[in-house]
Design an enzyme around this catalytic site. Structure first.
Site, mmCIF file in Angstrom:
data_model
loop_
_atom_site.group_PDB
_atom_site.id
_atom_site.type_symbol
_atom_site.label_atom_id
_atom_site.label_comp_id
_atom_site.label_asym_id
_atom_site.label_seq_id
_atom_site.Cartn_x
_atom_site.Cartn_y
_atom_site.Cartn_z
ATOM 1 N N GLU A 155 76.206 46.923 -24.833
ATOM 2 C CA GLU A 155 75.038 47.583 -25.411
ATOM 3 C C GLU A 155 74.446 46.647 -26.445
ATOM 4 O O GLU A 155 75.184 46.033 -27.231
ATOM 5 C CB GLU A 155 75.452 48.901 -26.069
ATOM 6 C CG GLU A 155 74.350 49.590 -26.873
ATOM 7 C CD GLU A 155 74.852 50.833 -27.601
ATOM 8 O OE1 GLU A 155 75.835 51.442 -27.132
ATOM 9 O OE2 GLU A 155 74.284 51.175 -28.669
ATOM 10 N N GLU A 160 67.990 49.734 -35.283
ATOM 11 C CA GLU A 160 68.288 51.126 -35.592
ATOM 12 C C GLU A 160 67.984 51.349 -37.067
ATOM 13 O O GLU A 160 68.321 50.515 -37.909
ATOM 14 C CB GLU A 160 69.756 51.450 -35.321
ATOM 15 C CG GLU A 160 70.148 51.383 -33.859
ATOM 16 C CD GLU A 160 71.619 51.672 -33.652
ATOM 17 O OE1 GLU A 160 71.962 52.817 -33.283
ATOM 18 O OE2 GLU A 160 72.428 50.748 -33.876
#
Length: 274
Positions: A155, A160
């Protein structure tokens, strides 16, 4: 006439051969070998100039069972808006808990099964809103199961953001980092300061030997491939698809304050180069 047809075909074949990629499985753009030191070419983009989401490029992210997608809604129209050349992904308070019992809903889009690429550069121009429990993210997951189920396929978290912070996180996950707990050899994440009231350009460059993260053109974090460690450290030699979503709630970001909703992510454009 035959000569003209031959010339046209030759020109078309020549143009195709100059593309920086080959296409596999219909929508996997595999960067050709030897491109790493050559100028980038735009191979895919969305400027969000229309009035509807381009469903040839994107799907709305469906509900799931993880923290990140537990409150996603592909059906609630109030979680999505295209306005003035911007895609708005919105976290809202759910006013109809009879139809859907979840207290809040949110919007996200992904290119899964429509576009994925192996090596290249992605740029996303985004402005974030902040609220307690807001967790907007730009990230990537593998299109195929080359290495098996998550987390073996890896991933890549391009960006974020949590709550009202003035920094963003850029992280790499894999079996190596999550199961073998190897998060320092090499370091698997970095942080970068942002102006959270402005548009910022978040970018990722994927190479056979490293991942390079950037904010507004400046390199902020690099994750190298290490040939001397467990091979699970590098599952990034396969096509990945892109996820853009305004997440809400979860163990990392904390509780959601319903009084601070709606909260939006404004996406100006997305561009992929090889």
């Amino acid at each position: 006439m035959r000569l003209l047809s031959f010339v046209l075909i030759s020109l078309l074949l020549s143009a195709c051969s100059r593309q920086p990629y080959r296409i596999d499985s219909g929508h996997h753009y595999i960067q050709k070998e030897g491109r790493e030191s050559r100028p980038w070419k735009l191979v895919w983009s969305d400027e969000f100039e229309g009035s509807e989401l381009d469903t040839s490029k994107w799907s709305r992210t469906p509900e799931g069972s993880s923290d990140w997608n537990r409150h996603m809604s592909a059906l609630e129209p109030d979680c999505y808006n295209l306005h003035d050349g911007k895609l708005e992904l919105i976290g809202i308070r759910n006013n109809d808990t009879i139809k859907d019992p979840r207290p809040f809903l949110t919007g996200g889009v992904w290119t899964k099964d429509k576009f994925a690429w192996q090596y290249g550069r992605v740029e996303i121009r985004v402005k974030l809103e902040s609220s307690q429990g807001a967790w907007p993210a730009l990230w990537m997951l593998p299109q195929t199961r080359k290495y098996g189920n998550y987390p073996r396929g890896g991933e890549i978290d391009i960006m974020e953001h949590l709550n009202y912070e003035d920094s963003i996180y850029q992280t790499v996950h894999s079996y190596y980092t999550l199961e073998l707990k190897e998060k320092k050899n090499p370091p698997n994440y970095g942080m970068a300061r942002i102006d959270r009231n402005a548009y910022n350009v978040y970018a990722l460059e994927c190479y056979p030997n490293k991942l390079v993260f950037q904010v507004n053109g400046f390199t902020t974090f690099t994750y190298p491939r290490l040939p001397t460690v467990d091979p699970s450290q590098w599952p990034f030699d396969q096509p990945f698809y892109l996820i853009v979503d305004q997440q809400l709630g979860g163990a990392w970001v904390g509780q959601v304050d319903l009084q601070q909703l709606p909260v939006k992510m404004y996406v100006d454009w997305v561009r992929v180069y090889q």
